[in-house]
Every structure is written in structure tokens, then in C-alpha cells.
Write a protein that holds these residues in place. Structure first.
Motif, short mmCIF file in Angstrom:
data_model
loop_
_atom_site.label_atom_id
_atom_site.label_comp_id
_atom_site.label_asym_id
_atom_site.label_seq_id
_atom_site.Cartn_x
_atom_site.Cartn_y
_atom_site.Cartn_z
N ALA A 124 4.29 -65.63 -27.67
CA ALA A 124 2.93 -65.25 -28.07
C ALA A 124 2.06 -66.48 -28.29
CB ALA A 124 2.98 -64.40 -29.34
N GLY A 125 2.63 -67.50 -28.96
CA GLY A 125 1.88 -68.73 -29.17
C GLY A 125 1.61 -69.47 -27.88
N LEU A 126 2.59 -69.46 -26.98
CA LEU A 126 2.43 -70.12 -25.69
C LEU A 126 1.31 -69.47 -24.89
CD1 LEU A 126 3.39 -72.15 -23.54
CD2 LEU A 126 5.07 -70.43 -22.81
N LYS A 127 1.25 -68.17 -24.93
CA LYS A 127 0.18 -67.46 -24.20
C LYS A 127 -1.19 -67.89 -24.71
CE LYS A 127 -1.30 -62.89 -22.63
NZ LYS A 127 -2.73 -63.15 -22.85
N GLN A 128 -1.31 -68.06 -26.02
CA GLN A 128 -2.58 -68.53 -26.58
C GLN A 128 -2.91 -69.93 -26.08
OE1 GLN A 128 -3.48 -67.72 -30.83
NE2 GLN A 128 -1.47 -66.70 -30.90
N LEU A 129 -1.90 -70.79 -26.02
CA LEU A 129 -2.12 -72.16 -25.52
C LEU A 129 -2.60 -72.15 -24.08
CD1 LEU A 129 0.92 -74.21 -26.93
CD2 LEU A 129 -1.44 -74.20 -27.75
N ILE A 130 -1.98 -71.28 -23.28
CA ILE A 130 -2.35 -71.21 -21.86
C ILE A 130 -3.75 -70.63 -21.70
CG2 ILE A 130 -1.80 -70.10 -19.67
CD1 ILE A 130 1.17 -70.18 -20.54
N ASP A 131 -4.02 -69.52 -22.38
CA ASP A 131 -5.30 -68.84 -22.23
C ASP A 131 -6.47 -69.70 -22.70
OD1 ASP A 131 -3.93 -66.70 -21.20
OD2 ASP A 131 -4.06 -65.47 -23.02
N SER A 132 -6.24 -70.50 -23.74
CA SER A 132 -7.31 -71.33 -24.29
C SER A 132 -7.51 -72.64 -23.53
CB SER A 132 -7.01 -71.66 -25.76
OG SER A 132 -5.87 -72.50 -25.85
N GLY A 133 -6.55 -72.99 -22.66
CA GLY A 133 -6.61 -74.27 -21.96
C GLY A 133 -6.01 -75.41 -22.75
N GLU A 134 -5.53 -75.13 -23.96
CA GLU A 134 -4.99 -76.20 -24.80
C GLU A 134 -3.70 -76.78 -24.23
OE1 GLU A 134 -3.57 -77.03 -29.43
OE2 GLU A 134 -4.53 -75.12 -28.90
N LEU A 135 -2.87 -75.93 -23.59
CA LEU A 135 -1.63 -76.44 -23.02
C LEU A 135 -1.92 -77.50 -21.96
CD1 LEU A 135 1.45 -76.36 -22.69
CD2 LEU A 135 1.14 -74.54 -21.00
N GLN A 136 -2.81 -77.20 -21.05
CA GLN A 136 -3.16 -78.16 -20.00
C GLN A 136 -3.76 -79.42 -20.61
OE1 GLN A 136 -2.29 -77.87 -16.88
NE2 GLN A 136 -3.14 -79.88 -16.37
N HIS A 137 -4.55 -79.26 -21.66
CA HIS A 137 -5.15 -80.41 -22.33
C HIS A 137 -4.08 -81.31 -22.95
CE1 HIS A 137 -8.29 -82.69 -24.31
NE2 HIS A 137 -7.70 -82.51 -25.48
N LEU A 138 -3.09 -80.71 -23.61
CA LEU A 138 -2.01 -81.48 -24.21
C LEU A 138 -1.25 -82.27 -23.14
CD1 LEU A 138 -0.46 -78.98 -26.80
CD2 LEU A 138 -1.52 -81.18 -27.32
N ILE A 139 -0.97 -81.62 -22.01
CA ILE A 139 -0.22 -82.27 -20.94
C ILE A 139 -1.03 -83.44 -20.37
CG2 ILE A 139 0.75 -81.98 -18.63
CD1 ILE A 139 1.31 -79.03 -19.43
N GLU A 140 -2.31 -83.21 -20.10
CA GLU A 140 -3.15 -84.25 -19.51
C GLU A 140 -3.30 -85.44 -20.44
OE1 GLU A 140 -6.74 -82.23 -18.54
OE2 GLU A 140 -5.91 -81.29 -16.71
N GLN A 141 -3.48 -85.18 -21.73
CA GLN A 141 -3.63 -86.28 -22.68
C GLN A 141 -2.33 -87.08 -22.81
OE1 GLN A 141 -6.39 -87.37 -24.01
NE2 GLN A 141 -7.46 -85.76 -22.90
N PHE A 142 -1.21 -86.38 -22.81
CA PHE A 142 0.07 -87.08 -22.89
C PHE A 142 0.29 -87.94 -21.65
CE2 PHE A 142 4.62 -87.69 -22.73
CZ PHE A 142 4.96 -87.91 -24.06
N ASP A 143 0.00 -87.38 -20.48
CA ASP A 143 0.18 -88.12 -19.24
C ASP A 143 -0.73 -89.34 -19.18
OD1 ASP A 143 2.15 -86.46 -18.30
OD2 ASP A 143 0.80 -85.25 -17.05
N GLU A 144 -1.93 -89.22 -19.70
CA GLU A 144 -2.86 -90.34 -19.68
C GLU A 144 -2.33 -91.52 -20.48
OE1 GLU A 144 -7.53 -91.45 -20.68
OE2 GLU A 144 -6.78 -89.42 -21.01
N VAL A 145 -1.67 -91.21 -21.58
CA VAL A 145 -1.13 -92.27 -22.44
C VAL A 145 0.14 -92.88 -21.86
CG1 VAL A 145 -0.09 -92.74 -24.69
CG2 VAL A 145 -2.16 -91.35 -24.53
N THR A 146 1.04 -92.04 -21.34
CA THR A 146 2.36 -92.53 -20.97
C THR A 146 2.47 -93.02 -19.54
OG1 THR A 146 3.06 -90.27 -20.46
CG2 THR A 146 3.51 -91.10 -22.68
N ASN A 147 1.48 -92.75 -18.69
CA ASN A 147 1.56 -93.19 -17.30
C ASN A 147 0.78 -94.48 -17.08
OD1 ASN A 147 3.15 -91.04 -16.60
ND2 ASN A 147 1.43 -89.74 -15.98
#
Length: 274
Positions: free
Chosen positions: A251-274
Motif C-alpha cells: 500500500a505504501g509502495l503504491k503511494q510512492l509510485i503514484d506520487s512520483g516519489e519513488l522515481q524521485h528517490l531513485i534519481e536523487q540517489f543515482d545522482e549522488v552515487t554515480n
């Protein structure tokens, strides 16, 4: 999510920046502002959250073993559970032990598990929240071409005990599979040419090499990928709370996906670690 968690996360990512020469101070500060905002936003209602114990081995950059564990999987799973009213109490545990405890019904979840039909007999899996590209890695001076396992006849491949690899790979008798306790052991065996290949998520392999001061430029990824593996939260079927935990996470994951927050978390993490 508690305030001290946010503070220690800043400390852990400062260490990460020192260890990873590719991180700029600007990127680090920006990313810390993002995750700190998330943590402090949750602190207002943290006392109302119910703890769910997570067991997982250190598997950077997805699960980073520190005073307060961090990493991309930790951030996503913590956030998804929090949106459903749970606080993730993550305990870094050797993989073999974590897997056995959850399969035997411990009141806990694995936060970064790969699915297999064998594991499904004893565990309930969530929806996938990330996907890993699993690849062969070899020494650059010993290139390997492969399209089918027939191309790898006579080759030895380093694997990690109790990991859920692609079913086709595990069932083939064309390659010799050499088990080891952990990834760094396999990398060093490949470096010294005691094995021909390792099979691993390439991002994880590069991180591990850097952390152990092993030069990354002597290795190369072999294309195509062996498989794409989803990352799941998993709970043992013998745990009476298993379905409740998985339902809450989904249920929480669905909220992350629907809000765009999941993609935002991934992109921010990748920006730092790559």
C-alpha cells in the motif's frame, strides 16, 4: 522515523562522500536536504508508528551497513512502510541467517530479497520496488563472448551461497559454479584468475570494488545481461503477521509510485552515487 535517524544518515552519507571520489559536495548537500526533509516530515507522527523488524545483510549501495543503516533499498522500504503506519527497525544480519530466520517464521521481514519458486514455498513476497540487472563480469584482459550457456562451456563462475540466481543459470550444466561466502571473495578470486567470471548486479560489484580498493578498470561487464531481478520485501509464511506486513508495504509502495516519489528517490540517489 526518528530525528536521530536523520542526523546519523547525514553522518553516514558524509562518510559515503569521502569514500566515493565521484561525489561532489553540491550533489551531496542537495541529496541530504531531500532525505532530511523526508525524515523530519515523518518525525511529527513517528510515535504513532508500529515497529516492523527488518533483517538484511549489508549489500551496498542498496543496504549500507552503518551505525544507522542507509542505502537505496533502506530509504524506499522505510518510506513505504511509514506511509502505512510502520517504522522499519532494520538489523544488519548475515544473509544466510536472515533468510533462515524469516523462513522459519521470525516476526521480521527481508527488505531486499530476490524471488525464486523455491523461496515462494516458505515466504510471501511484496510487489517489486526496484529491478536489478544481473550480469557476468570478467577481467578486461580475458574478454568473454556469450549468447547462450554453450558459449561458456569449461568456464568457472563465482557465485554466492544461498543467493537466488536466474533459474536457467542455476540449472545449466555448461558452466562450473564455484560458491563463496560473499562478493568480495569472488572479486578477489576473479582478480587473481582463480575463476573466469562472477555473476552479480554490476552496480553492487563496482561499489564493492571501490570500498575494498580493488581497481575497477581491470574488469568489464559481459553483455547481454543474464537476467533482470526484482527486489522485494519478503516475510515467512510461518509468521502470523506476514500478510499484514506485505499488504502494508504494498500500500505504501503504491503511494510512492503514484506520487512520483519513488522515481524521485531513485534519481536523487543515482545522482549522488554515480
Amino acid at each position: 522515523m526518528r530525528t536521530d535517524y536523520a542526523i546519523s544518515t547525514i553522518y553516514n552519507y558524509t562518510l559515503l562522500q569521502k569514500r566515493h571520489v565521484g561525489l561532489s559536495v553540491r550533489k551531496l548537500v542537495y541529496f541530504l536536504l531531500v532525505i532530511t526533509h523526508s525524515f523530519f516530515s515523518l518525525s511529527a507522527f513517528s510515535q504513532q508508528l508500529t515497529a516492523v523488524v527488518g533483517l538484511q545483510n549489508g549489500w551496498p549501495p542498496y543496504v549500507i551497513d552503518a551505525e544507522r543503516p542507509t542505502g537505496l533499498s533502506v530509504q524506499i522500504v522505510s518510506r513505504a512502510f511509514a506511509l502505512s503506519g510502520y517504522y522499519l527497525d532494520l538489523r544488519i544480519t548475515p544473509w544466510s541467517r536472515a533468510l533462515k530466520e524469516v523462513q522459519r517464521g521470525a516476526d521480521a521481514v527481508l527488505i531486499a530479497a530476490w524471488y525464486s519458486e523455491e523461496r515462494e514455498q516458505s515466504m510471501i513476497f511484496s510487489d517489486p520496488y526496484l529491478f536489478n540487472e544481473i550480469s557476468f563480469i570478467t577481467l578486461r584482459k580475458n574478454p568473454v563472448d556469450w549468447g547462450t550457456y554453450q558459449d561458456l562451456v569449461g568456464k568457472s563462475v563465482g557465485i554466492i551461497r544461498n543467493y537466488a540466481y536466474d533459474a536457467d543459470f542455476m540449472s545449466t550444466d555448461k558452466v562450473k559454479k564455484i560458491p563463496a561466502a560473499d562478493l568480495v571473495t569472488n572479486i578477489r578470486k576473479l582478480q587473481t584468475e582463480r575463476i573466469d567470471l562472477i555473476i552479480e548486479e554490476y552496480r553492487v560489484a563496482l561499489w564493492t570494488m571501490r570500498q575494498h580498493n580493488i581497481p575497477t578498470n581491470i574488469f568489464q561487464k559481459v553483455y547481454p545481461n543474464v537476467s533482470y531481478n526484482g527486489l522485494y520485501v519478503a516475510a515467512g509464511k510461518l509468521n502470523p503477521n506476514a500478510q499484514k506486513y506485505i499488504t502494508a508495504f504494498n500500500a505504501g509502495l503504491k503511494q510512492l509510485i503514484d506520487s512520483g516519489e519513488l522515481q524521485h528517490l531513485i534519481e536523487q540517489f543515482d545522482e549522488v552515487t554515480n
